[in-house]
Scaffold this motif. Structure first.
Motif, PDB file in Angstrom:
ATOM      1  N   ALA A  87       2.895   4.281  19.632  1.00 15.99           N
ATOM      2  CA  ALA A  87       1.579   3.823  19.160  1.00 15.99           C
ATOM      3  C   ALA A  87       1.578   3.637  17.646  1.00 15.99           C
ATOM      4  O   ALA A  87       1.030   2.647  17.135  1.00 15.99           O
ATOM      5  CB  ALA A  87       0.498   4.816  19.581  1.00 15.99           C
ATOM      6  N   CYS A  88       2.194   4.559  16.926  1.00 13.72           N
ATOM      7  CA  CYS A  88       2.252   4.461  15.462  1.00 13.72           C
ATOM      8  C   CYS A  88       3.007   3.210  15.023  1.00 13.72           C
ATOM      9  O   CYS A  88       2.576   2.502  14.104  1.00 13.72           O
ATOM     10  CB  CYS A  88       2.908   5.699  14.860  1.00 13.72           C
ATOM     11  N   LEU A  89       4.127   2.948  15.678  1.00 12.67           N
ATOM     12  CA  LEU A  89       4.904   1.750  15.335  1.00 12.67           C
ATOM     13  C   LEU A  89       4.130   0.478  15.649  1.00 12.67           C
ATOM     14  O   LEU A  89       4.165  -0.482  14.868  1.00 12.67           O
ATOM     15  CB  LEU A  89       6.241   1.752  16.071  1.00 12.67           C
ATOM     16  N   ALA A  90       3.422   0.458  16.763  1.00 10.29           N
ATOM     17  CA  ALA A  90       2.623  -0.724  17.112  1.00 10.29           C
ATOM     18  C   ALA A  90       1.514  -0.945  16.086  1.00 10.29           C
ATOM     19  O   ALA A  90       1.277  -2.077  15.647  1.00 10.29           O
ATOM     20  CB  ALA A  90       2.039  -0.556  18.510  1.00 10.29           C
ATOM     21  N   GLU A  91       0.866   0.131  15.663  1.00  8.03           N
ATOM     22  CA  GLU A  91      -0.198   0.030  14.655  1.00  8.03           C
ATOM     23  C   GLU A  91       0.368  -0.383  13.296  1.00  8.03           C
ATOM     24  O   GLU A  91      -0.243  -1.163  12.573  1.00  8.03           O
ATOM     25  CB  GLU A  91      -0.935   1.357  14.516  1.00  8.03           C
ATOM     26  N   ALA A  92       1.524   0.167  12.949  1.00  2.22           N
ATOM     27  CA  ALA A  92       2.123  -0.105  11.644  1.00  2.22           C
ATOM     28  C   ALA A  92       2.583  -1.553  11.521  1.00  2.22           C
ATOM     29  O   ALA A  92       2.593  -2.112  10.418  1.00  2.22           O
ATOM     30  CB  ALA A  92       3.304   0.832  11.408  1.00  2.22           C
ATOM     31  N   GLU A  93       2.935  -2.151  12.649  1.00  2.00           N
ATOM     32  CA  GLU A  93       3.471  -3.515  12.627  1.00  2.00           C
ATOM     33  C   GLU A  93       2.519  -4.503  11.963  1.00  2.00           C
ATOM     34  O   GLU A  93       2.930  -5.363  11.205  1.00  2.00           O
ATOM     35  CB  GLU A  93       3.791  -3.969  14.062  1.00  2.00           C
ATOM     36  N   GLY A  94       1.255  -4.386  12.228  1.00  2.00           N
ATOM     37  CA  GLY A  94       0.322  -5.350  11.658  1.00  2.00           C
ATOM     38  C   GLY A  94      -0.436  -4.851  10.436  1.00  2.00           C
ATOM     39  O   GLY A  94      -1.375  -5.505   9.987  1.00  2.00           O
ATOM     40  N   ASP A  95      -0.017  -3.725   9.898  1.00  2.00           N
ATOM     41  CA  ASP A  95      -0.747  -3.128   8.766  1.00  2.00           C
ATOM     42  C   ASP A  95       0.078  -3.279   7.489  1.00  2.00           C
ATOM     43  O   ASP A  95       1.114  -2.633   7.326  1.00  2.00           O
ATOM     44  CB  ASP A  95      -1.029  -1.652   9.059  1.00  2.00           C
ATOM     45  N   SER A  96      -0.408  -4.088   6.571  1.00  2.60           N
ATOM     46  CA  SER A  96       0.323  -4.340   5.322  1.00  2.60           C
ATOM     47  C   SER A  96       0.349  -3.103   4.412  1.00  2.60           C
ATOM     48  O   SER A  96       1.151  -3.041   3.482  1.00  2.60           O
ATOM     49  CB  SER A  96      -0.297  -5.519   4.579  1.00  2.60           C
ATOM     50  N   ARG A  97      -0.496  -2.125   4.689  1.00  7.84           N
ATOM     51  CA  ARG A  97      -0.508  -0.903   3.877  1.00  7.84           C
ATOM     52  C   ARG A  97       0.642   0.036   4.231  1.00  7.84           C
ATOM     53  O   ARG A  97       0.929   0.972   3.497  1.00  7.84           O
ATOM     54  CB  ARG A  97      -1.840  -0.170   4.040  1.00  7.84           C
ATOM     55  N   VAL A  98       1.304  -0.201   5.370  1.00  9.61           N
ATOM     56  CA  VAL A  98       2.449   0.619   5.775  1.00  9.61           C
ATOM     57  C   VAL A  98       3.696  -0.005   5.152  1.00  9.61           C
ATOM     58  O   VAL A  98       4.011  -1.171   5.405  1.00  9.61           O
ATOM     59  CB  VAL A  98       2.581   0.683   7.316  1.00  9.61           C
TER      60      VAL A  98
END
Length: 191
Positions: free
Chosen positions: A122-133
């Protein structure tokens, strides 16, 4: 109020030491000390014990014993067994060490590894579209996911290996390490 009769000091010293040490190790593994001590007592007992006997032997409250037995049954390392002529519930621990270890590993996998993998996915899926990561953060999450996934797959593979074969593999540890060049001279399997 009923006085608890403490019978622990009547056990042989080696058995006392085992129960105390198992309780300490349980605490280090995140298991309540009393639960671990009850498991140790049942494991070394040569007959099933009822809750009153456990409470009396270890000097713990009967309610604590009941709750601890429920937890041990949830781990599937203690079971209720009938005793002819006695209506009380009696309990016995799994006495096959390999089977006990596999059951504990399975519960730990279900409680710890599976949720960790789900969270990492879930974290990787969320991080994929988040430019802040950052790229570093994504890489570290991915590394943790790959490692955890590898351990999960390895666990699944080891479940398929018969205990006798696992024991032979463990005993070959020094030989395997030596053959791979990680530690001194390789010994022959019969050494």
């Amino acid at each position: 109020m009923t006085e608890i009769t403490y019978k622990f000091d009547q056990l042989p010293p080696a058995i006392q030491r085992f129960i105390l040490q198992w309780g300490d190790m349980g605490g280090q593994w995140g298991v309540n000390r009393t639960i671990a001590q009850i498991h140790a007592l049942l494991y070394v007992s040569d007959r099933p014990l009822n809750a009153e006997e456990i409470a009396e032997t270890l000097g713990v409250a009967r309610s604590n014993v009941s709750n601890s037995l429920k937890e041990l049954q949830a781990w599937k390392i203690v079971k209720r067994v009938p005793v002819p002529g006695d209506r009380r519930d009696h309990f016995a621990a799994e006495d096959d060490v390999w089977e006990m270890a596999m059951r504990i590993a399975n519960v730990r996998k279900e409680r710890e590894l599976n949720p960790a993998l789900e969270t990492l996915d879930a974290c990787l899926a969320e991080a994929e579209g988040d430019s802040r990561v950052s790229a570093t953060q994504r890489e570290r999450l991915k590394n943790m996911q790959e490692f955890t996934g590898s351990m999960d797959r390895w666990y699944g593979q080891m479940l398929k290996v018969p205990p006798a074969t696992l024991l032979r593999m463990i005993k070959m540890g020094n030989t395997i390490v030596g053959l791979l060049g990680f530690g001194g001279k390789a010994k022959k399997p019969d050494e």
